[in-house]
Motif scaffolding. Structure first.
Motif, PDB file in Angstrom:
ATOM      1  N   MET A  43       1.139  -1.722  -0.028  1.00 32.42           N
ATOM      2  CA  MET A  43       0.154  -0.034  -0.404  1.00 32.42           C
ATOM      3  C   MET A  43       0.766   1.095  -0.124  1.00 32.42           C
ATOM      4  O   MET A  43       2.114   1.396   0.659  1.00 32.42           O
ATOM      5  N   LYS A  44       0.140   2.406  -0.562  1.00 28.39           N
ATOM      6  CA  LYS A  44       0.636   3.236  -0.391  1.00 28.39           C
ATOM      7  C   LYS A  44       0.232   4.938  -0.067  1.00 28.39           C
ATOM      8  O   LYS A  44      -1.201   4.820  -0.525  1.00 28.39           O
ATOM      9  N   ALA A  45       0.980   5.551   0.266  1.00 29.65           N
ATOM     10  CA  ALA A  45      -0.012   7.135   0.218  1.00 29.65           C
ATOM     11  C   ALA A  45       0.780   8.132  -0.533  1.00 29.65           C
ATOM     12  O   ALA A  45       1.869   7.942  -0.640  1.00 29.65           O
ATOM     13  N   ILE A  46      -0.161   8.773  -0.702  1.00 31.37           N
ATOM     14  CA  ILE A  46       0.100   9.603  -2.210  1.00 31.37           C
ATOM     15  C   ILE A  46      -0.304  10.989  -1.443  1.00 31.37           C
ATOM     16  O   ILE A  46      -1.992  11.429  -1.178  1.00 31.37           O
ATOM     17  N   PHE A  47       0.839  12.011  -1.017  1.00 33.76           N
ATOM     18  CA  PHE A  47       0.380  13.438  -0.177  1.00 33.76           C
ATOM     19  C   PHE A  47       0.251  14.584  -1.954  1.00 33.76           C
ATOM     20  O   PHE A  47       1.567  13.561  -2.059  1.00 33.76           O
ATOM     21  N   ILE A  48      -1.163  15.198  -2.254  1.00 32.71           N
ATOM     22  CA  ILE A  48      -0.811  15.968  -3.317  1.00 32.71           C
ATOM     23  C   ILE A  48      -0.599  17.353  -2.675  1.00 32.71           C
ATOM     24  O   ILE A  48      -2.032  17.839  -1.501  1.00 32.71           O
ATOM     25  N   SER A  49       0.062  18.248  -3.300  1.00 33.29           N
ATOM     26  CA  SER A  49       0.114  20.040  -2.198  1.00 33.29           C
ATOM     27  C   SER A  49      -0.500  20.095  -4.111  1.00 33.29           C
ATOM     28  O   SER A  49       0.221  20.238  -4.590  1.00 33.29           O
ATOM     29  N   PHE A  50      -1.806  21.338  -3.616  1.00 29.13           N
ATOM     30  CA  PHE A  50      -1.819  22.152  -5.306  1.00 29.13           C
ATOM     31  C   PHE A  50      -2.756  23.098  -4.913  1.00 29.13           C
ATOM     32  O   PHE A  50      -3.389  23.053  -3.470  1.00 29.13           O
ATOM     33  N   ASN A  51      -3.085  23.626  -5.684  1.00 27.87           N
ATOM     34  CA  ASN A  51      -3.210  24.756  -5.806  1.00 27.87           C
ATOM     35  C   ASN A  51      -4.588  25.524  -5.950  1.00 27.87           C
ATOM     36  O   ASN A  51      -5.047  24.047  -6.065  1.00 27.87           O
ATOM     37  N   GLN A  52      -6.034  25.821  -5.141  1.00 21.15           N
ATOM     38  CA  GLN A  52      -7.038  25.633  -4.805  1.00 21.15           C
ATOM     39  C   GLN A  52      -8.206  25.364  -6.495  1.00 21.15           C
ATOM     40  O   GLN A  52      -9.242  24.619  -6.174  1.00 21.15           O
ATOM     41  N   ALA A  53      -7.418  25.909  -7.207  1.00 24.75           N
ATOM     42  CA  ALA A  53      -8.363  25.690  -8.328  1.00 24.75           C
ATOM     43  C   ALA A  53      -8.219  24.392  -8.854  1.00 24.75           C
ATOM     44  O   ALA A  53      -8.934  24.035  -9.798  1.00 24.75           O
ATOM     45  N   TYR A  54      -7.753  23.277  -8.508  1.00 22.85           N
ATOM     46  CA  TYR A  54      -6.991  22.085  -8.923  1.00 22.85           C
ATOM     47  C   TYR A  54      -8.201  21.155  -8.049  1.00 22.85           C
ATOM     48  O   TYR A  54      -8.132  19.866  -9.050  1.00 22.85           O
ATOM     49  N   TYR A  55      -9.330  21.137  -6.816  1.00 27.53           N
ATOM     50  CA  TYR A  55      -9.566  20.584  -6.510  1.00 27.53           C
ATOM     51  C   TYR A  55     -10.310  20.052  -6.847  1.00 27.53           C
ATOM     52  O   TYR A  55     -10.484  18.357  -6.773  1.00 27.53           O
ATOM     53  N   GLU A  56     -11.335  20.041  -7.252  1.00 25.76           N
ATOM     54  CA  GLU A  56     -12.201  19.506  -8.705  1.00 25.76           C
ATOM     55  C   GLU A  56     -11.543  18.494  -9.459  1.00 25.76           C
ATOM     56  O   GLU A  56     -11.912  17.196  -9.446  1.00 25.76           O
ATOM     57  N   MET A  57     -10.497  18.939  -9.916  1.00 26.90           N
ATOM     58  CA  MET A  57      -9.850  18.089 -10.940  1.00 26.90           C
ATOM     59  C   MET A  57      -9.084  16.496 -10.835  1.00 26.90           C
ATOM     60  O   MET A  57      -8.891  16.362 -10.725  1.00 26.90           O
ATOM     61  N   VAL A  58      -8.535  17.228  -8.939  1.00 24.46           N
ATOM     62  CA  VAL A  58      -8.083  15.979  -8.135  1.00 24.46           C
ATOM     63  C   VAL A  58      -8.601  15.258  -8.278  1.00 24.46           C
ATOM     64  O   VAL A  58      -8.465  13.305  -8.098  1.00 24.46           O
ATOM     65  N   VAL A  59     -10.091  15.590  -7.518  1.00 28.65           N
ATOM     66  CA  VAL A  59     -10.697  14.435  -7.030  1.00 28.65           C
ATOM     67  C   VAL A  59     -11.451  13.294  -8.378  1.00 28.65           C
ATOM     68  O   VAL A  59     -11.810  12.582  -7.711  1.00 28.65           O
ATOM     69  N   ALA A  60     -12.178  14.335  -9.313  1.00 26.23           N
ATOM     70  CA  ALA A  60     -11.809  13.326 -10.868  1.00 26.23           C
ATOM     71  C   ALA A  60     -11.146  12.775 -10.614  1.00 26.23           C
ATOM     72  O   ALA A  60     -11.244  11.557 -11.805  1.00 26.23           O
ATOM     73  N   LEU A  61      -9.608  12.832 -10.545  1.00 25.12           N
ATOM     74  CA  LEU A  61      -8.636  11.706 -10.850  1.00 25.12           C
ATOM     75  C   LEU A  61      -8.701  10.763  -9.778  1.00 25.12           C
ATOM     76  O   LEU A  61      -8.708   9.492 -10.409  1.00 25.12           O
ATOM     77  N   LEU A  62      -9.063  11.182  -9.038  1.00 24.49           N
ATOM     78  CA  LEU A  62      -9.057   9.904  -7.722  1.00 24.49           C
ATOM     79  C   LEU A  62     -10.501   9.236  -7.939  1.00 24.49           C
ATOM     80  O   LEU A  62     -10.118   7.693  -8.196  1.00 24.49           O
ATOM     81  N   ASP A  63     -11.594   9.376  -8.440  1.00 24.45           N
ATOM     82  CA  ASP A  63     -12.136   8.531  -9.059  1.00 24.45           C
ATOM     83  C   ASP A  63     -12.147   8.273  -9.899  1.00 24.45           C
ATOM     84  O   ASP A  63     -12.369   6.606 -10.031  1.00 24.45           O
TER      85      ASP A  63
ATOM     86  N   GLY B 133       2.169  27.305   1.911  1.00 24.45           N
ATOM     87  CA  GLY B 133       3.157  27.113   1.254  1.00 24.45           C
ATOM     88  C   GLY B 133       3.892  27.825   0.378  1.00 24.45           C
ATOM     89  O   GLY B 133       3.387  28.949  -0.543  1.00 24.45           O
ATOM     90  N   ARG B 134       5.015  26.986   0.232  1.00 24.49           N
ATOM     91  CA  ARG B 134       5.683  27.817  -1.193  1.00 24.49           C
ATOM     92  C   ARG B 134       6.856  26.196  -1.773  1.00 24.49           C
ATOM     93  O   ARG B 134       7.038  25.735  -1.134  1.00 24.49           O
ATOM     94  N   GLY B 135       7.027  26.904  -2.794  1.00 25.66           N
ATOM     95  CA  GLY B 135       7.652  25.433  -3.558  1.00 25.66           C
ATOM     96  C   GLY B 135       8.536  25.287  -3.446  1.00 25.66           C
ATOM     97  O   GLY B 135       9.132  26.789  -3.483  1.00 25.66           O
ATOM     98  N   SER B 136       9.460  25.091  -3.918  1.00 25.12           N
ATOM     99  CA  SER B 136      11.320  24.691  -3.339  1.00 25.12           C
ATOM    100  C   SER B 136      11.733  24.769  -4.049  1.00 25.12           C
ATOM    101  O   SER B 136      13.082  25.295  -4.139  1.00 25.12           O
ATOM    102  N   ASN B 137      11.399  25.186  -5.672  1.00 28.92           N
ATOM    103  CA  ASN B 137      12.076  25.738  -7.035  1.00 28.92           C
ATOM    104  C   ASN B 137      11.611  27.627  -7.692  1.00 28.92           C
ATOM    105  O   ASN B 137      12.663  27.629  -6.679  1.00 28.92           O
TER     106      ASN B 137
END
Length: 97
Positions: free
Chosen positions: A1-21, A36-40
């Motif tokens: 089993m794996k855990a996937i942590f996804i950090s994303f701009n709030q505008a992506y919420y529906e798209m990320v949940v759709a990908l999960l589905d 937060g802020r990106g590391s690069n």
């Protein structure tokens, strides 16, 4: 089993949940507001006057064989709108109850 942590701009919420589905990844936990802020080269997402955008985060748990396809789909979505910001990290899950 794996855990996937996804950090994303709030505008992506529906798209990320759709990908999960779409990948039959039912179990996840969602944090509506994270900062937060990106590391690069990522812009800060602090919810402040100077840096008004915010991120969200999801941690999802799935079988190992689903991870690569899911990450590929996230990467394609991120490449279409790189300025928004999206990152995913995968961990091994040692035990569950």
């Amino acid at each position: 089993m794996k855990a996937i942590f996804i950090s994303f701009n709030q505008a992506y919420y529906e798209m990320v949940v759709a990908l999960l589905d779409r990948n039959s990844m039912r179990g996840f936990t969602y944090w509506e507001t994270v900062q937060g802020r990106g590391s690069n080269k990522g812009e800060p997402h602090y919810g402040s006057h100077a840096w008004p955008t915010l991120n969200s985060a999801i941690i999802a748990f799935t079988e190992e064989e689903k991870v690569d396809n899911f990450l590929d789909m996230l990467h394609k979505m991120d490449k279409q709108t790189e300025a928004l910001g999206l990152r995913a990290f995968v961990w091994n899950v040692e035990k569950t109850i």
